[in-house]
Design an enzyme around this catalytic site. Structure first.
Site, PDB file in Angstrom:
ATOM      1  N   GLU A 322     -13.734 -27.728  99.756  1.00  0.00           N
ATOM      2  CA  GLU A 322     -12.051 -28.720  99.882  1.00  0.00           C
ATOM      3  C   GLU A 322     -12.951 -30.011  99.427  1.00  0.00           C
ATOM      4  O   GLU A 322     -11.936 -30.935  98.510  1.00  0.00           O
ATOM      5  CB  GLU A 322     -12.254 -29.023 101.227  1.00  0.00           C
ATOM      6  CG  GLU A 322     -10.933 -29.432 101.584  1.00  0.00           C
ATOM      7  CD  GLU A 322     -10.027 -29.353 102.576  1.00  0.00           C
ATOM      8  OE1 GLU A 322      -9.468 -28.813 103.151  1.00  0.00           O
ATOM      9  OE2 GLU A 322     -10.545 -30.251 103.790  1.00  0.00           O
ATOM     10  N   HIS A 351     -24.408  -3.319 103.561  1.00  0.00           N
ATOM     11  CA  HIS A 351     -23.986  -2.601 103.598  1.00  0.00           C
ATOM     12  C   HIS A 351     -22.600  -1.813 103.312  1.00  0.00           C
ATOM     13  O   HIS A 351     -21.394  -2.280 103.001  1.00  0.00           O
ATOM     14  CB  HIS A 351     -23.978  -1.555 105.303  1.00  0.00           C
ATOM     15  CG  HIS A 351     -24.901  -1.064 105.169  1.00  0.00           C
ATOM     16  ND1 HIS A 351     -25.360  -0.520 104.868  1.00  0.00           N
ATOM     17  CD2 HIS A 351     -26.147  -2.045 105.594  1.00  0.00           C
ATOM     18  CE1 HIS A 351     -26.647  -0.262 105.463  1.00  0.00           C
ATOM     19  NE2 HIS A 351     -27.432  -1.374 105.761  1.00  0.00           N
ATOM     20  N   LYS A 455       0.638 -28.147 101.975  1.00  0.00           N
ATOM     21  CA  LYS A 455       2.093 -28.809 102.779  1.00  0.00           C
ATOM     22  C   LYS A 455       3.179 -29.381 102.221  1.00  0.00           C
ATOM     23  O   LYS A 455       3.921 -29.035 102.785  1.00  0.00           O
ATOM     24  CB  LYS A 455       1.289 -29.829 103.712  1.00  0.00           C
ATOM     25  CG  LYS A 455      -0.237 -29.670 104.602  1.00  0.00           C
ATOM     26  CD  LYS A 455      -0.571 -31.133 104.919  1.00  0.00           C
ATOM     27  CE  LYS A 455      -1.746 -30.462 105.412  1.00  0.00           C
ATOM     28  NZ  LYS A 455      -2.610 -32.255 105.564  1.00  0.00           N
TER      29      LYS A 455
END
Ligand SMILES: O=P(O)(O)OC[C@H]1O[C@](O)(CO)[C@@H](O)[C@@H]1O
EC number: 5.3.1.9
Length: 528
Positions: A322, A351, A455
């Protein structure tokens, strides 16, 4: 490079912080002296920028704000005595509040003690508290924390159903700097409803952590919530762990917040040094710049070899991405900057995706976090003379070497233990590295214009939903998706209209889609 030369390089570049017992090793990043020299002027500027920022310059020009998270752990650095006093007082208030909750002096209306916390917040208002809880909360904390960090109804239900028999002793922290972010607002409304459903007066359980006079602050004030703690406008969400955002939940869980602040302060002191080789944050920024060519060409894979540091990569994801992920630089030039961050923990990831790191596309550098102490107390032997911790250490060293042998670079950060001081120091180390790197690549690390765009786009979709439902109500007959979009005056948004309707249909919201679901264009829609 032969083994002897590598050993020398390791020693030449090793940084050690005595007070914190922290090591930083960037020897396995393959830069040379000429590269370091070439970056020196940029670093001189970065150090000067940082000094100005710490003195209270408007370092976030877009939002006309100072950037003062460093003052939180060293209040004497704040640019005015009023700010210094405010920081000191807030910390004292937080500690006094936590103490009263722990002793039962502050207790829920129907029982003698609070037992649990629901923390509602997102982004910087969740990631720091989540990381710190996972890293530092005692096994049996005085209050056990649960998080609602999304607008996912099923996620909210899960937390509420786990707590249904304890709601009457559960504190609710609503954390939002702006006090207007939709996700925490939705979470708060749902949680409030759950309290009402059990005849519990929400205000007696609720604490707001938010900016002064934000919407949330106003609600908390008018409803007379149990407590309110202020967030300062000069602390950004992603650097707010050492403000009330992180300190309130940490103190309530019995975490030593003073030690966390001390560790961060000590690291801040070390990363203020305007000398590349003696500044661990500058060394990190140098390594990032080298790896990605100053353009984020390589991803940062963060692998702490310690379960309790599991959420560090998630925390860093916001802090780094950000802050650095920007389209424009400070001169308005299009640069598409950033560094992608991902990770989980070692050796578990060996793994999973370490196969690709070792042999696949070489588009990353690794950051291995080593914790020298295996556990408190003695370990049993799992093989003659060998403990589980020896294995973990071996896996880390082996992975570092295997990566290097295949031309994959890595950084190793080593800390003596996971404790409040070292966690505070790690947070401070990366905060500063991000600030310095931002200066090297000339971006504003302290705004997030891209998030605002997302937004706004979400708000447009919700508005579209309203208009679509109005059309269906008005028409009172089956329509094709295209007709709905046309009548709503949003012909260009037909795909979004379809997806809204499909979601409403799936949730029994009175919208019925009829026809071949595999052919959206053939569907008709009506109110059921
Ligand atoms: O604390 P607030 O204001 O609810 O914001 C939450 C998060 O939203 C953002 O503004 C954007 O994601 C972050 O920077 C911030 O941490």
């Amino acid at each position: 490079m032969d083994a002897k030369a590598l050993w020398q390089r390791y020693q030449d570049w090793l940084y050690f912080h005595e007070g914190l017992g922290l090591y930083l090793d960037i020897s396995r990043m393959r830069f040379d002296d000429a590269f370091v020299e070439s970056l020196q002027p940029k670093f001189d500027k970065a150090f000067a920028d940082m000094a100005k920022l710490e003195k209270g310059a408007i370092a976030n020009p877009d939002e006309n704000r100072m950037v003062g998270h460093y003052w939180l752990r060293n209040p004497d650095l704040a640019p005015t005595p009023e700010l210094t006093q405010e920081i000191v007082q807030t910390l004292e208030q937080i500690e006094a509040f936590a103490e009263k909750v722990h002793t039962g002096a502050i207790h829920p209306p129907k029982s003698s003690r609070f037992t649990d916390i629901i923390s509602i917040g997102i982004g910087g208002s969740a990631l720091g508290p989540q990381f710190v809880a996972e890293a530092l909360a005692p096994d049996f904390p005085p209050l056990k924390i649960h998080f609602i960090d999304n607008s996912d109804p099923a996620g909210i239900d899960r937390v509420l159903s786990q707590l249904q028999n304890h709601l009457s002793s559960t504190l609710v922290l609503v954390i939002s700097k702006s006090g207007g972010t939709p996700e925490p607002r939705n979470g708060m409304i749902e949680v409030k409803k759950a309290y009402a459903g059990q005849n519990l007066e929400f205000a007696k359980y609720a604490i707001a952590i938010t900016g002064v006079d934000s919407n949330l602050d106003k609600v908390a004030k008018s409803e007379n919530w149990l407590a309110r703690f202020s967030m300062y406008d000069w602390v950004g969400g992603r650097t707010s762990e050492m403000s009330a955002v992180g300190l309130v939940p940490a103190a309530l869980q019995g975490i030593d917040v003073r030690a966390m602040l001390d560790g961060a302060k000590e690291m801040d002191d070390a990363t203020r040094v305007a000398n590349l080789k003696n500044n661990p944050a500058a060394l990190l920024a140098l390594a990032w710049y080298f790896s990605g060519n100053g353009k984020g060409e390589k991803d940062m894979v963060v692998l702490p070899y310690k379960d309790s540091l599991l959420l560090f990569s998630r925390y860093l994801q916001q802090l780094v991405m950000e802050s650095l992920g920007k389209e424009k630089d400070l001169d308005g030039k299009t640069v598409y900057q950033g560094i992608a961050v991902y990770g989980n923990k070692g050796s578990t990831d060996q793994h999973a995706y370490v196969q690709q790191l070792r042999e696949g596309v070489p588009n990353f550098f690794a950051t291995l976090i080593e914790v020298l102490e295996d556990r408190q107390g003695k370990s049993i032997e799992v093989d003659p003379g060998v403990t589980a911790g020896d294995y973990l250490s071996g896996f880390l060293l082996g992975t570092r070497q295997a990566l290097y042998e295949n031309n994959r670079d890595s950084i190793t950060v080593s800390i003596p233990q996971v404790n409040a001081r070292t966690v505070g120091a790690l947070i401070a180390l990366y905060e500063r590295a991000v600030g310095l790197y931002a200066s090297l690549v000339n971006v504003n690390a302290y705004h997030q214009p891209g998030v605002e765009a997302g937004k706004k786009a979400a708000a447009v979709i919700l508005d579209l939903q309203k208009r679509v439902l109005e059309v269906l109500q008005k028409e009172q007959k089956a329509l094709s998706i295209t007709e709905v979009a046309d009548k709503a005056g949003v012909a260009d948004e037909v795909e979004a209209v379809y997806k809204i309707l499909r979601h409403l249909h799936a949730n029994n919201r009175g919208v019925v889609l009829t026809g071949d679901l595999a052919k959206p264009g053939s569907l008709t829609v009506s109110l059921g």
